[in-house]
Design an enzyme around this catalytic site. Sequence first.
Site, PDB file in Angstrom:
ATOM      1  N   GLU A  78       0.789  -1.228   0.000  1.00 56.49           N
ATOM      2  CA  GLU A  78       0.000   0.000   0.000  1.00 56.49           C
ATOM      3  C   GLU A  78       0.826   1.285   0.000  1.00 56.49           C
ATOM      4  O   GLU A  78       0.392   2.292  -0.538  1.00 56.49           O
ATOM      5  CB  GLU A  78      -0.932  -0.003   1.226  1.00 56.49           C
ATOM      6  CG  GLU A  78      -1.969  -1.094   1.217  1.00 56.49           C
ATOM      7  CD  GLU A  78      -2.990  -0.922   0.107  1.00 56.49           C
ATOM      8  OE1 GLU A  78      -3.512   0.196  -0.057  1.00 56.49           O
ATOM      9  OE2 GLU A  78      -3.236  -1.908  -0.628  1.00 56.49           O
ATOM     10  N   SER A 448     -43.716 -33.215  40.000  1.00 56.81           N
ATOM     11  CA  SER A 448     -43.275 -33.672  41.315  1.00 56.81           C
ATOM     12  C   SER A 448     -41.892 -33.173  41.703  1.00 56.81           C
ATOM     13  O   SER A 448     -41.490 -33.307  42.861  1.00 56.81           O
ATOM     14  CB  SER A 448     -43.300 -35.202  41.371  1.00 56.81           C
ATOM     15  OG  SER A 448     -44.620 -35.679  41.289  1.00 56.81           O
TER      16      SER A 448
END
Length: 790
Positions: A78, A448
């Site tokens: 770059e 239960s």
Amino acid sequence: MILFTFVAASAVALGVYAAWLFHDLPDAGDLADYHPPTATRAYAWDGTLIGEFSRERRIFVPYDAIPAQTAQAFMAAEDHNFFHHAGLDFGGMSRALVKDVVNIAQGRRLESGSTITQQVAKNILLTNDPTIARKLKEAILASQLEQSLSKERILELYLNEIWLGYRSYGVGAAAYNYFGKSVSDLSLAESAYLASLPKGPDNYHPIRRKAAAIARRNWVLDQMAELGWVTRAEAESAKKQDLVVQPAPTRAQYRDADYFVEEVRRIALNMKELGDERLNAGGYYVRTTLDPKLQTAARLALMNGLETYDRRHGWRGAWGKVETLDGWETVAKKRARPAERRTWRQAVVTSVAGGVVEVRTVEGKTGALAKEDVAWARAGKGIGTGDLVFVAPDDKGSGFRLKQIPIVNGAMVAMEPYSGRVLAMVGGYSFSLSSFNRAVQAERQPGSSFKPIVYAAALESGAYTPATTVLDAPITLVGAGGKDWTPENYEHDYFGLLTLRKGLELSRNTMTVRIAQGVGMTKIAALAEKLGVTKHMDHVLAMALGAGETTTYRMAAAYSSFVNGGRLVRPHLIELVEDRNGKAIYRADPRDCDRCDAGFSGGESPRIPVTGEQVMDPITAYQITSMLEGVVQRGTAAAASSLGRPLGGKTGTTNDYRSAWFMGFSPHMVVGVYVGFDDNRSLGHGETGSRAAVPIFIDFMGQALKDKPIENFKAPANAKFATVRGIVEAFRPGTEPSLNDEGLGAAGSLTGPQPYDQVFGNGLTGAPNAAAAAAPPPPPKKKDDLSDLF
């Protein structure tokens, strides 16, 4: 005069344009303290990365932690003069300007000719509009940046901000998403590939455009060699390497905790310390309570259990069908995926002849289905050529097992009872098929499994002890509107007088209703609400049998109080949150330890205060724990005794078999299991907690307790003990029976020392007697009006 006027007007116009152009120019100095939006990362307690939360997937990497060759690769691609220019590359800008004249004429996008500094200015401070005005602003800001920040800081911002495709912002996320490693572990070839991406990640996709990607990578390597940043030999060696990436970006390598991670995200969004913006952009560190080994075991145990249930209820048929085998693979991949079962494969039935069913997988492997699977399929919807099915390799590797994704669902939670740390959470069979978390979102009747809370309230009331006997016999009550309510035991049998332990071990419904009558639903509801089972419970007797609604998560927290000595725990998934600087902004444990950092001096160790409200007497908690041990040893969860460990728990089955539960525990872990359909329809006759949920608990605990030392449940130091009907029971001081008590036989059994009205209240006519204890009594003739309770 005319020329002067024109020049003056032009100057004024240019000044006005410049003023308009730069009136909103950002201040480059703001980047001195700028932090790019960064992913918040969630970790298990052992440091395993389990998830990320972000809008932009970015892992911030400080400049000093970025390898030189990675930074050089990006500069080679770059801006190789980055450390030598003052923010602008005039040669590059001139070349780009010449090209832009042509681009403008042809309606094309302007070229950048930008330095790394200009790209930082554009990416952070400006928009990406392809206009000359923006490029002028970019150039001015680039010059300001060079005066405000060091080169290293500018490069750091660039490498952490740049979009690199594959859901990756910055080199940290890109290294992880593409190669599954940290930046520091990247090879030269991998660094060069990432550096090839800023010009256009889609143009160099590592799978779809692999040839172009390798060519671009090799160009970067050549640039690095020409600049002398690597040797020619190193560059040539790197160019020979293949480009191998992960098939798709992933937020974490560990993938068994989807439900847990999503719940962490939901909780974090509602935390005052985080919220949406901080969570998704603040780069926070979140340490959770998850134990990855237990989580994996829990996920597999639940999936196995749901598949086992599903298999009992028959083959539902193929999930697809093709008329021709040409191109069937494409059809199969589009139609269905095998959820999170990573060993399952899509397959097509190629032939059915002579009792042998041949299949071919999408990878091209062929083989026969196991004979028992063929019989299972034929007993169900049948199987034929062209059917699309799921298969998994058999144990021998020579054939396949037929599979189907269950339509039943469930949840599982494992919790540490002393701290409330959630060690594992599975909210369903498959997160990819349904993200609904049944562990925390599915409100279901616990059946239960709620009974221990009733018994705990009875023991807390002082009117009951483990030696108390209560009548297990038919009972009919009158509710609102004069309607009869006749609770029944599961097998419609009745055993007469039973101790509290026996009633809980055998899960006797009529006995539980009588206890609830004697204690009063006000006290039972108050205890349930304290334990966090529900925010509000109606004061009706049906609630004593688990007719209210709750979640597996809340039930696990409630059971923790039985194991930890009666203290309330605050269940939690997030242990610690730190900001990007390592400062703790949230701790689940609020306790301070003033001398914990001090060196060992031989003196007294630091004393850390105990947390959690004492919601029941420690002896009551131990009494319930001991009774629930009996449920595993002799009761409805006896199958779990095969593990050979001290374990307790309680099964739960709701009306019409709509939900099956098991709440189980060891001395250091509480585990809740729920099985049921999302539409709350029946699981089918006989699908009780014992049958559908207990095997899942056994599967999980077999892995969780492997290689762990055997430990027993610890009784409170002030508990008194006496043998009742051959079993050692714990008592509060002063309530324990003695050998001289009425009803205590030579063997130490107790037949019922408390008077009738203390045990039964006024809920049944006729006092219990020896005959009632020996055989089921006849149904009661009197019906009590309990309309105020219904």
